[in-house]
Enzyme design. Structure first.
Site, PDB file in Angstrom:
ATOM      1  N   ARG A 290      37.833  34.870  32.653  1.00  0.00           N
ATOM      2  CA  ARG A 290      39.034  35.219  31.902  1.00  0.00           C
ATOM      3  C   ARG A 290      38.765  34.968  30.416  1.00  0.00           C
ATOM      4  O   ARG A 290      37.863  34.208  30.061  1.00  0.00           O
ATOM      5  CB  ARG A 290      40.231  34.373  32.344  1.00  0.00           C
ATOM      6  CG  ARG A 290      40.572  34.485  33.827  1.00  0.00           C
ATOM      7  CD  ARG A 290      41.701  33.544  34.190  1.00  0.00           C
ATOM      8  NE  ARG A 290      42.103  33.662  35.596  1.00  0.00           N
ATOM      9  CZ  ARG A 290      41.625  32.923  36.577  1.00  0.00           C
ATOM     10  NH1 ARG A 290      40.712  31.986  36.322  1.00  0.00           N
ATOM     11  NH2 ARG A 290      42.034  33.096  37.820  1.00  0.00           N
TER      12      ARG A 290
ATOM     13  N   LYS B 217      42.355  28.372  35.574  1.00  0.00           N
ATOM     14  CA  LYS B 217      43.805  28.179  35.661  1.00  0.00           C
ATOM     15  C   LYS B 217      44.129  26.923  36.455  1.00  0.00           C
ATOM     16  O   LYS B 217      43.481  26.633  37.467  1.00  0.00           O
ATOM     17  CB  LYS B 217      44.454  29.388  36.349  1.00  0.00           C
ATOM     18  CG  LYS B 217      44.671  30.582  35.435  1.00  0.00           C
ATOM     19  CD  LYS B 217      45.448  31.660  36.172  1.00  0.00           C
ATOM     20  CE  LYS B 217      45.782  32.822  35.245  1.00  0.00           C
ATOM     21  NZ  LYS B 217      46.563  33.870  35.938  1.00  0.00           N
TER      22      LYS B 217
ATOM     23  N   HIS C 253      40.007  41.505  30.525  1.00  0.00           N
ATOM     24  CA  HIS C 253      40.361  41.667  31.933  1.00  0.00           C
ATOM     25  C   HIS C 253      39.709  42.906  32.535  1.00  0.00           C
ATOM     26  O   HIS C 253      39.407  42.929  33.734  1.00  0.00           O
ATOM     27  CB  HIS C 253      41.877  41.738  32.110  1.00  0.00           C
ATOM     28  CG  HIS C 253      42.296  41.716  33.549  1.00  0.00           C
ATOM     29  ND1 HIS C 253      42.218  40.584  34.330  1.00  0.00           N
ATOM     30  CD2 HIS C 253      42.744  42.710  34.373  1.00  0.00           C
ATOM     31  CE1 HIS C 253      42.613  40.857  35.558  1.00  0.00           C
ATOM     32  NE2 HIS C 253      42.944  42.143  35.616  1.00  0.00           N
TER      33      HIS C 253
ATOM     34  N   ARG D 105      36.358  41.800  33.487  1.00  0.00           N
ATOM     35  CA  ARG D 105      36.505  40.910  34.646  1.00  0.00           C
ATOM     36  C   ARG D 105      36.710  41.755  35.911  1.00  0.00           C
ATOM     37  O   ARG D 105      36.150  41.456  36.968  1.00  0.00           O
ATOM     38  CB  ARG D 105      37.695  39.981  34.415  1.00  0.00           C
ATOM     39  CG  ARG D 105      38.022  39.024  35.571  1.00  0.00           C
ATOM     40  CD  ARG D 105      39.048  38.000  35.085  1.00  0.00           C
ATOM     41  NE  ARG D 105      39.783  37.362  36.163  1.00  0.00           N
ATOM     42  CZ  ARG D 105      39.351  36.317  36.870  1.00  0.00           C
ATOM     43  NH1 ARG D 105      38.164  35.797  36.606  1.00  0.00           N
ATOM     44  NH2 ARG D 105      40.096  35.781  37.823  1.00  0.00           N
TER      45      ARG D 105
ATOM     46  N   HIS E 243      39.811  32.616  42.093  1.00  0.00           N
ATOM     47  CA  HIS E 243      41.051  33.038  42.748  1.00  0.00           C
ATOM     48  C   HIS E 243      41.432  32.013  43.815  1.00  0.00           C
ATOM     49  O   HIS E 243      40.635  31.718  44.702  1.00  0.00           O
ATOM     50  CB  HIS E 243      40.880  34.400  43.426  1.00  0.00           C
ATOM     51  CG  HIS E 243      40.748  35.533  42.469  1.00  0.00           C
ATOM     52  ND1 HIS E 243      40.136  36.724  42.798  1.00  0.00           N
ATOM     53  CD2 HIS E 243      41.155  35.660  41.178  1.00  0.00           C
ATOM     54  CE1 HIS E 243      40.161  37.526  41.752  1.00  0.00           C
ATOM     55  NE2 HIS E 243      40.774  36.904  40.765  1.00  0.00           N
TER      56      HIS E 243
ATOM     57  N   TYR F 157      40.311  44.002  44.027  1.00  0.00           N
ATOM     58  CA  TYR F 157      39.069  44.525  43.475  1.00  0.00           C
ATOM     59  C   TYR F 157      38.348  45.444  44.449  1.00  0.00           C
ATOM     60  O   TYR F 157      37.267  45.941  44.156  1.00  0.00           O
ATOM     61  CB  TYR F 157      38.167  43.363  43.035  1.00  0.00           C
ATOM     62  CG  TYR F 157      38.779  42.598  41.895  1.00  0.00           C
ATOM     63  CD1 TYR F 157      38.547  42.972  40.575  1.00  0.00           C
ATOM     64  CD2 TYR F 157      39.634  41.530  42.131  1.00  0.00           C
ATOM     65  CE1 TYR F 157      39.135  42.296  39.522  1.00  0.00           C
ATOM     66  CE2 TYR F 157      40.233  40.847  41.085  1.00  0.00           C
ATOM     67  CZ  TYR F 157      39.978  41.240  39.786  1.00  0.00           C
ATOM     68  OH  TYR F 157      40.578  40.569  38.741  1.00  0.00           O
TER      69      TYR F 157
END
Length: 291
Positions: free
Chosen positions: A145, A169, A240, A243, A267, A276
């Site tokens: 990110r 995150k 992004h 990514r 994730h 994806y």
């Protein structure tokens, strides 16, 4: 009140700068709508009011995706109000979000050829070729990110072990594998960076951050990618998108499992990784024409 909300998102939730700005803007617009509609200041969220605002947005042909994002913003604001003891309950529930069937045809996936073009022009840059090539390579083959790549420190890099330590995150730590392209890009940039008189501990530095110990911000990412977007004549280019390229490339071309991609991309929910698996429209057209 809104400034307190911003501090809550920064310090308590540790949201990204982009999310903070987006949620803040959504609540500010709702506050304006509320004041114009009811001639009073917004003090708490009332379910009926939010529902009427949702209908107002639908009547203005606002996309369901945008409405859902606004509801997420309001739910976060609801959490803030509860913490500040200005409200006692959550008024926005999961059922309030609009269900959207995801389209598995993706028209906006960046191609391998485009990625190669970006790397080509980055390597040719007269001012910062090694830095920019390293930056682009990590985005394309590390799946990071924007907030993660700007916060990489020299001490997070283990070249010999081919590992990159990332704090993502929610302060979650993960290890990203350094492939051959990333390895030589990082190695070359580090050798060049050693010639710079700086005590900044972060990998990527700019003219503004060279004499500080602070990381570059999101604008740094946008400036670099906007430059190559224009050179490569691309409609869009942002962190992004690269990514997304990593996730799709890993699943479709490199043979990664969904679990491996989820681990590398940070994730926590495997369903996020499944996005994806999107198929490019050209691929679907080729299959459809065989019917």
């Amino acid at each position: 009140m809104l400034e307190g909300f911003k501090e809550f998102m920064e310090n308590e939730l540790r949201l990204s700068e982009n999310s903070i700005n987006s949620y803040y803007s959504d609540v500010k617009l709702y506050e304006k709508y509320y004041k114009e509609s009811y001639a009073e200041e917004l003090k708490e969220l009332v379910y009926a009011d939010v529902k009427m605002y949702k209908q107002y947005l639908l009547n203005k042909s606002t996309s369901p995706k945008t409405i859902n994002r606004k509801l997420t913003s309001f739910r976060t604001y609801n959490e803030f109000l509860i913490q500040e003891k200005l409200q006692t309950e959550m008024v926005i529930k999961d059922r309030d979000f609009i269900k959207i069937q995801k389209n598995k045809l993706n028209n906006n996936m960046i191609s391998v050829q485009d990625v190669n073009k970006i790397k080509h022009y980055a390597a040719k840059d007269l001012k910062a070729s090694k830095r920019d090539f390293c930056f682009v390579s990590i985005l394309c083959y590390g799946g990071l990110r924007a907030s993660e790549i700007t916060n990489i420190k020299i001490g997070d890099i283990r070249l010999n072990e081919r590992e990159l330590y990332i704090v993502g995150k929610g302060e979650k730590f993960r290890t990203v594998v350094i492939n051959n392209i990333m390895y030589f890009a990082i190695k070359d940039y580090l050798e060049e960076r050693q010639q710079i008189n700086t005590k900044n501990p972060y990998l990527f530095i700019s003219q503004k951050s060279i004499n500080t110990k602070k990381p570059v911000n999101r604008n740094f990412c946008n400036r670099i990618l906007n430059k190559y977007k224009d050179l490569c004549k691309l409609e869009e280019l942002h962190p992004h998108l690269l990514r997304h390229f990593y996730g799709s490339n890993a699943l479709h071309n490199a043979g990664y499992t969904i679990e491996q991609v989820a681990s590398q991309m940070g994730h926590s929910n495997i369903n996020t990784t499944k996005e994806y698996l999107d198929t490019e429209k050209e691929d679907m057209m080729a299959l459809a024409n065989k019917l």
